[in-house]
Design an enzyme around this catalytic site. Structure first.
Site, short mmCIF file in Angstrom:
data_model
loop_
_atom_site.label_atom_id
_atom_site.label_comp_id
_atom_site.label_asym_id
_atom_site.label_seq_id
_atom_site.Cartn_x
_atom_site.Cartn_y
_atom_site.Cartn_z
CE LYS A 163 -0.36 -0.51 4.91
NZ LYS A 163 -0.34 0.54 5.72
NE ARG A 215 -5.75 0.91 12.46
CZ ARG A 215 -4.62 0.88 11.57
NH1 ARG A 215 -3.92 1.69 11.67
NH2 ARG A 215 -4.33 -0.27 11.16
CE1 TYR A 257 13.85 30.85 2.67
CE2 TYR A 257 13.79 28.32 2.46
CZ TYR A 257 13.64 29.57 1.99
OH TYR A 257 13.28 29.69 0.51
CG MET A 295 9.69 22.76 -1.80
SD MET A 295 8.77 23.66 -2.59
CE MET A 295 7.79 24.37 -1.24
C1 LIG Z 1 -3.62 -4.61 8.37
C2 LIG Z 1 -2.38 -4.44 8.11
N1 LIG Z 1 -1.55 -5.63 8.16
C3 LIG Z 1 -0.24 -5.49 7.74
C4 LIG Z 1 0.36 -4.31 7.95
C5 LIG Z 1 2.03 -4.21 7.56
O1 LIG Z 1 2.54 -3.81 8.64
P1 LIG Z 1 4.14 -3.60 8.74
O2 LIG Z 1 4.16 -2.53 7.83
O3 LIG Z 1 4.33 -3.07 10.23
O4 LIG Z 1 4.80 -4.83 8.52
C6 LIG Z 1 -0.25 -3.16 7.84
C7 LIG Z 1 0.29 -1.80 7.84
O5 LIG Z 1 -0.07 -0.98 8.27
C8 LIG Z 1 -1.76 -3.15 7.92
O6 LIG Z 1 -2.37 -1.97 8.19
#
Ligand SMILES: Cc1ncc(COP(=O)(O)O)c(C=O)c1O
Length: 359
Positions: A34, A129, A253, A301
């Site tokens: 992701k 969460r 800056y 930047m």
């Molecule tokens: C549901 C879920 N599984 C697995 C992962 C992977 O976690 P990590 O990057 O700590 O291995 C994430 C990452 O946020 C997650 O949200």
């Protein structure tokens, strides 16, 4: 052309996945790619991992659609599941797996009348969460098992809140709650993220979900980190200017760094517009010609300034590493008051990614 880029080592990515498999040989791995593969390039990461990983996962439907459009055809899990009925049709048409995390979301799926969809069901064992409360999970599992909208068996899963803290008893508590919730069900399970894989054998299950470790960053934020993890990204640039300044002169800056004695400053073309953290303070290490030199002055930047006083070797065009195999991203993150995840995922679109080996 500007010499700043993120070199992405796809062999290191595969090496880190193999390490995850060695830590948990009885589990399958669903590689988490992701957020643009934590900043590395989602499509390229998917192509590099699709043969070695048992499945891939992303956070959102939008990410999953991008991967399908790019020709990634293997098993693909959407960690946040669907956001409405239209997403379910799309998931079925594109053969996406949906992680369900909430009763109403599961109910929407149960009303779906098209081709069935594969599901994972997240149970909230303590992170609070997302996830179905343990007391309600049994009813949701029963309704999924009975539904024509669900293909195959749901995978029961949970997410760990504190696995990066290797002494924290919260993980064992979460595992216990999970096991007592799924007891008696012969359904596949999934618990471990990277920290679980590397440090909590009791979290290893049918499926593990490695994310940050794939990119070579130690999930406990340790520096230098686990010796077998290989950094995938090298953030690199070159010296673009060198100047001598007098004692008492400020740099950058707000003149937040002031020369105590006559000093030499190297300017490097990387900044927060590329994802280098603006909060990195004076003294944050930068590798100039392979040797550490301290950041001097506020991150701009497009540029940073580095104190190279006493370094006669440094010239315009010399190589600079901001993080990578020789300078852990977690070390820079610690200086900037954050974690490696944020720095990697925060790499902006402006910064070219160069993939090695190339396509
Ligand atoms: C549901 C879920 N599984 C697995 C992962 C992977 O976690 P990590 O990057 O700590 O291995 C994430 C990452 O946020 C997650 O949200």
């Amino acid at each position: 052309m500007r010499p700043s880029k993120a070199i992405v080592d796809l062999d290191a990515l595969r090496h880190n996945l193999a390490l995850a498999a060695r830590h948990a040989p009885d589990s399958r791995n669903i590689a988490v790619i992701k957020a643009n593969a934590y900043g590395h390039g989602m499509i390229e990461a998917a192509r590099a991992l699709e043969n070695d990983a048992d499945a891939l996962s992303v956070a959102t439907m939008d990410e999953a659609v991008v991967l399908r459009e790019a020709g990634i055809e293997g098993p693909l899990l959407v960690l946040q599941g669907h956001h409405g009925p239209d997403d379910i049709g799309e998931a079925a048409a594109r053969d996406l797996w949906l992680m369900l995390h909430e009763r109403g979301q599961a109910d929407t799926l149960l009303r779906h009348s098209g081709p069935p969809v594969r599901t994972w069901l997240k149970i909230d064992t303590g992170m609070h969460r997302l996830g179905i409360p343990p007391g309600e999970a049994g009813a949701v599992i029963d309704s999924l098992l009975a539904s024509a909208a669900v293909a195959g068996l749901p995978v029961l899963c949970t997410h760990l809140a504190c696995a990066d803290e290797t002494e924290n008893p919260a993980t064992a508590r979460q595992v216990e709650i999970f096991h007592s919730t799924v007891k008696g069900r012969s359904l596949p399970t999934s618990i471990a993220n990277s920290a679980g894989i590397m440090h909590w054998p009791a979290t290893h299950a049918d499926w593990n979900r490695p994310g940050i470790m794939l990119y070579g960053s130690d999930p406990t934020n340790a520096c230098p980190g686990h010796p077998e993890l290989k950094a995938v990204m090298t953030l690199q640039s070159e010296v673009m200017a060198v100047r001598d300044i007098a004692a008492g002169e400020g740099v950058g800056y707000g003149a937040r760094w002031v020369a105590e004695k006559p000093a030499r400053i190297a300017t490097v073309s990387i900044g927060y517009g590329d994802g280098y953290p603006r909060h990195a303070p004076n003294g944050t290490p930068v590798l100039v010609n392979g040797k550490r030199a301290p950041l001097a002055g506020t991150v701009s930047m497009d540029m940073i300034t580095v104190d190279i006083t006493g370094r006669e070797d440094v010239r315009v065009g010399d190589p600079v590493e901001l993080w990578g195999p020789n300078l852990p991203v977690n070390e820079i993150a610690a200086c900037a008051g954050t974690i490696g995840y944020e720095l990697l995922a925060g790499m902006t679109a402006r910064l070219p990614r160069v993939f090695r080996p190339g396509a």
